[in-house]
Design a protein around this motif. Sequence first.
Motif, PDB file in Angstrom:
ATOM      1  N   ASN A 152      -9.733   8.855   6.205  1.00  0.00           N
ATOM      2  CA  ASN A 152     -11.113   8.416   5.980  1.00  0.00           C
ATOM      3  C   ASN A 152     -11.933   9.645   5.609  1.00  0.00           C
ATOM      4  O   ASN A 152     -12.169  10.520   6.446  1.00  0.00           O
ATOM      5  N   LYS A 177      -9.987  -3.937   9.335  1.00  0.00           N
ATOM      6  CA  LYS A 177     -10.254  -4.826   8.200  1.00  0.00           C
ATOM      7  C   LYS A 177      -9.140  -5.837   7.997  1.00  0.00           C
ATOM      8  O   LYS A 177      -9.398  -7.011   7.705  1.00  0.00           O
ATOM      9  N   GLN A 197      -7.757   5.495   7.618  1.00  0.00           N
ATOM     10  CA  GLN A 197      -8.020   4.143   7.123  1.00  0.00           C
ATOM     11  C   GLN A 197      -6.776   3.273   7.085  1.00  0.00           C
ATOM     12  O   GLN A 197      -6.885   2.059   6.950  1.00  0.00           O
ATOM     13  N   TYR A 198      -5.607   3.893   7.154  1.00  0.00           N
ATOM     14  CA  TYR A 198      -4.354   3.138   7.057  1.00  0.00           C
ATOM     15  C   TYR A 198      -3.371   3.689   8.079  1.00  0.00           C
ATOM     16  O   TYR A 198      -3.122   4.896   8.130  1.00  0.00           O
ATOM     17  N   THR A 221      -5.220  -1.676   8.343  1.00  0.00           N
ATOM     18  CA  THR A 221      -6.208  -0.998   7.513  1.00  0.00           C
ATOM     19  C   THR A 221      -7.580  -1.093   8.168  1.00  0.00           C
ATOM     20  O   THR A 221      -7.930  -2.110   8.775  1.00  0.00           O
ATOM     21  N   TYR A 274     -10.273   7.800  -1.509  1.00  0.00           N
ATOM     22  CA  TYR A 274      -9.185   7.886  -0.537  1.00  0.00           C
ATOM     23  C   TYR A 274      -8.522   9.251  -0.628  1.00  0.00           C
ATOM     24  O   TYR A 274      -8.635   9.957  -1.635  1.00  0.00           O
ATOM     25  N   GLU A 279     -11.820  -0.287   7.792  1.00  0.00           N
ATOM     26  CA  GLU A 279     -12.958  -0.069   6.906  1.00  0.00           C
ATOM     27  C   GLU A 279     -14.176   0.206   7.767  1.00  0.00           C
ATOM     28  O   GLU A 279     -14.520  -0.615   8.637  1.00  0.00           O
ATOM     29  N   GLY A 280     -14.810   1.354   7.526  1.00  0.00           N
ATOM     30  CA  GLY A 280     -15.920   1.725   8.386  1.00  0.00           C
ATOM     31  C   GLY A 280     -15.427   1.994   9.795  1.00  0.00           C
ATOM     32  O   GLY A 280     -14.557   2.834  10.004  1.00  0.00           O
ATOM     33  N   TYR A 322       0.787  -1.233   0.000  1.00  0.00           N
ATOM     34  CA  TYR A 322       0.000   0.000   0.000  1.00  0.00           C
ATOM     35  C   TYR A 322       0.819   1.282   0.000  1.00  0.00           C
ATOM     36  O   TYR A 322       0.252   2.355  -0.130  1.00  0.00           O
ATOM     37  N   CYS A 335     -10.019  -1.412  -7.733  1.00  0.00           N
ATOM     38  CA  CYS A 335     -11.316  -1.471  -7.069  1.00  0.00           C
ATOM     39  C   CYS A 335     -12.410  -0.869  -7.936  1.00  0.00           C
ATOM     40  O   CYS A 335     -13.549  -1.321  -7.915  1.00  0.00           O
TER      41      CYS A 335
END
Length: 225
Positions: free
Chosen positions: A177, A119, A95-96, A112, A73, A114-115, A3, A16
């Motif tokens: 995020n 994740k 997020q990261y 990472t 992102y 998510e929400g 990443y 994605c």
Amino acid sequence: MKYIGSLLALLLIWSCQSKVSIEPTTVGPEPEPYRIVRDSVKTGAYLDIAIGEEAATAYPKIQALRTTKGVAYLNIVSNVFADLSPLKEQLPLYQYILLDQRPGTDTGVQITIEGQTVKSIYLNSGQQLSQWPEKQKASSSVRVGDAVSDLYDKLINVRNIDRYTNKFEYISLLTKNLSTKYDEVMSLSPQWYFGYSTGQNQMDQIQVHFQRSKVSKIYIDHYSK
């Protein structure tokens, strides 16, 4: 490292968003995108982001691009810290998260989100984990599925374990995020960047540069597969 880097982030977002399947004609890795042209903006505005405006007012404009451009992102360059203690409010905004020592190691930890949950967890070596550190009790480890609201307290407990303390020498909050509020620390970054699809097998990456917390220039890199 998984990443890390603008081109790798570009690849991830592109993969994605793209719904086009291309069958390889030869054995080997698929070709990487290449930059076909760079545009620059040093006066006026681009995507409603104005040269000279404050970082705090540029951020909601990028948030709005989630709807208009499909932006997923926002990476914050040099958003790095050497102390976990003051980051309780910041951690849920990203997020990261990368945790490592100086210099970097293969055992650096990439988390990472998510929400509102963790994740995935990877080491810089590419090894995927279900929890870090392994074989530690729940209160002293980060686990896939953990609530983001528990992350800070768990990391504090991990930091207090002698063998893992050095993993908090380098804390990078890289990917913001976009559904969360502005973080004042973002204004100290020299650059933000994000990307979005512009058509079949095409994508733009936007670099927003700052001087003294104000937008100084914008670069637009146009990529094609």
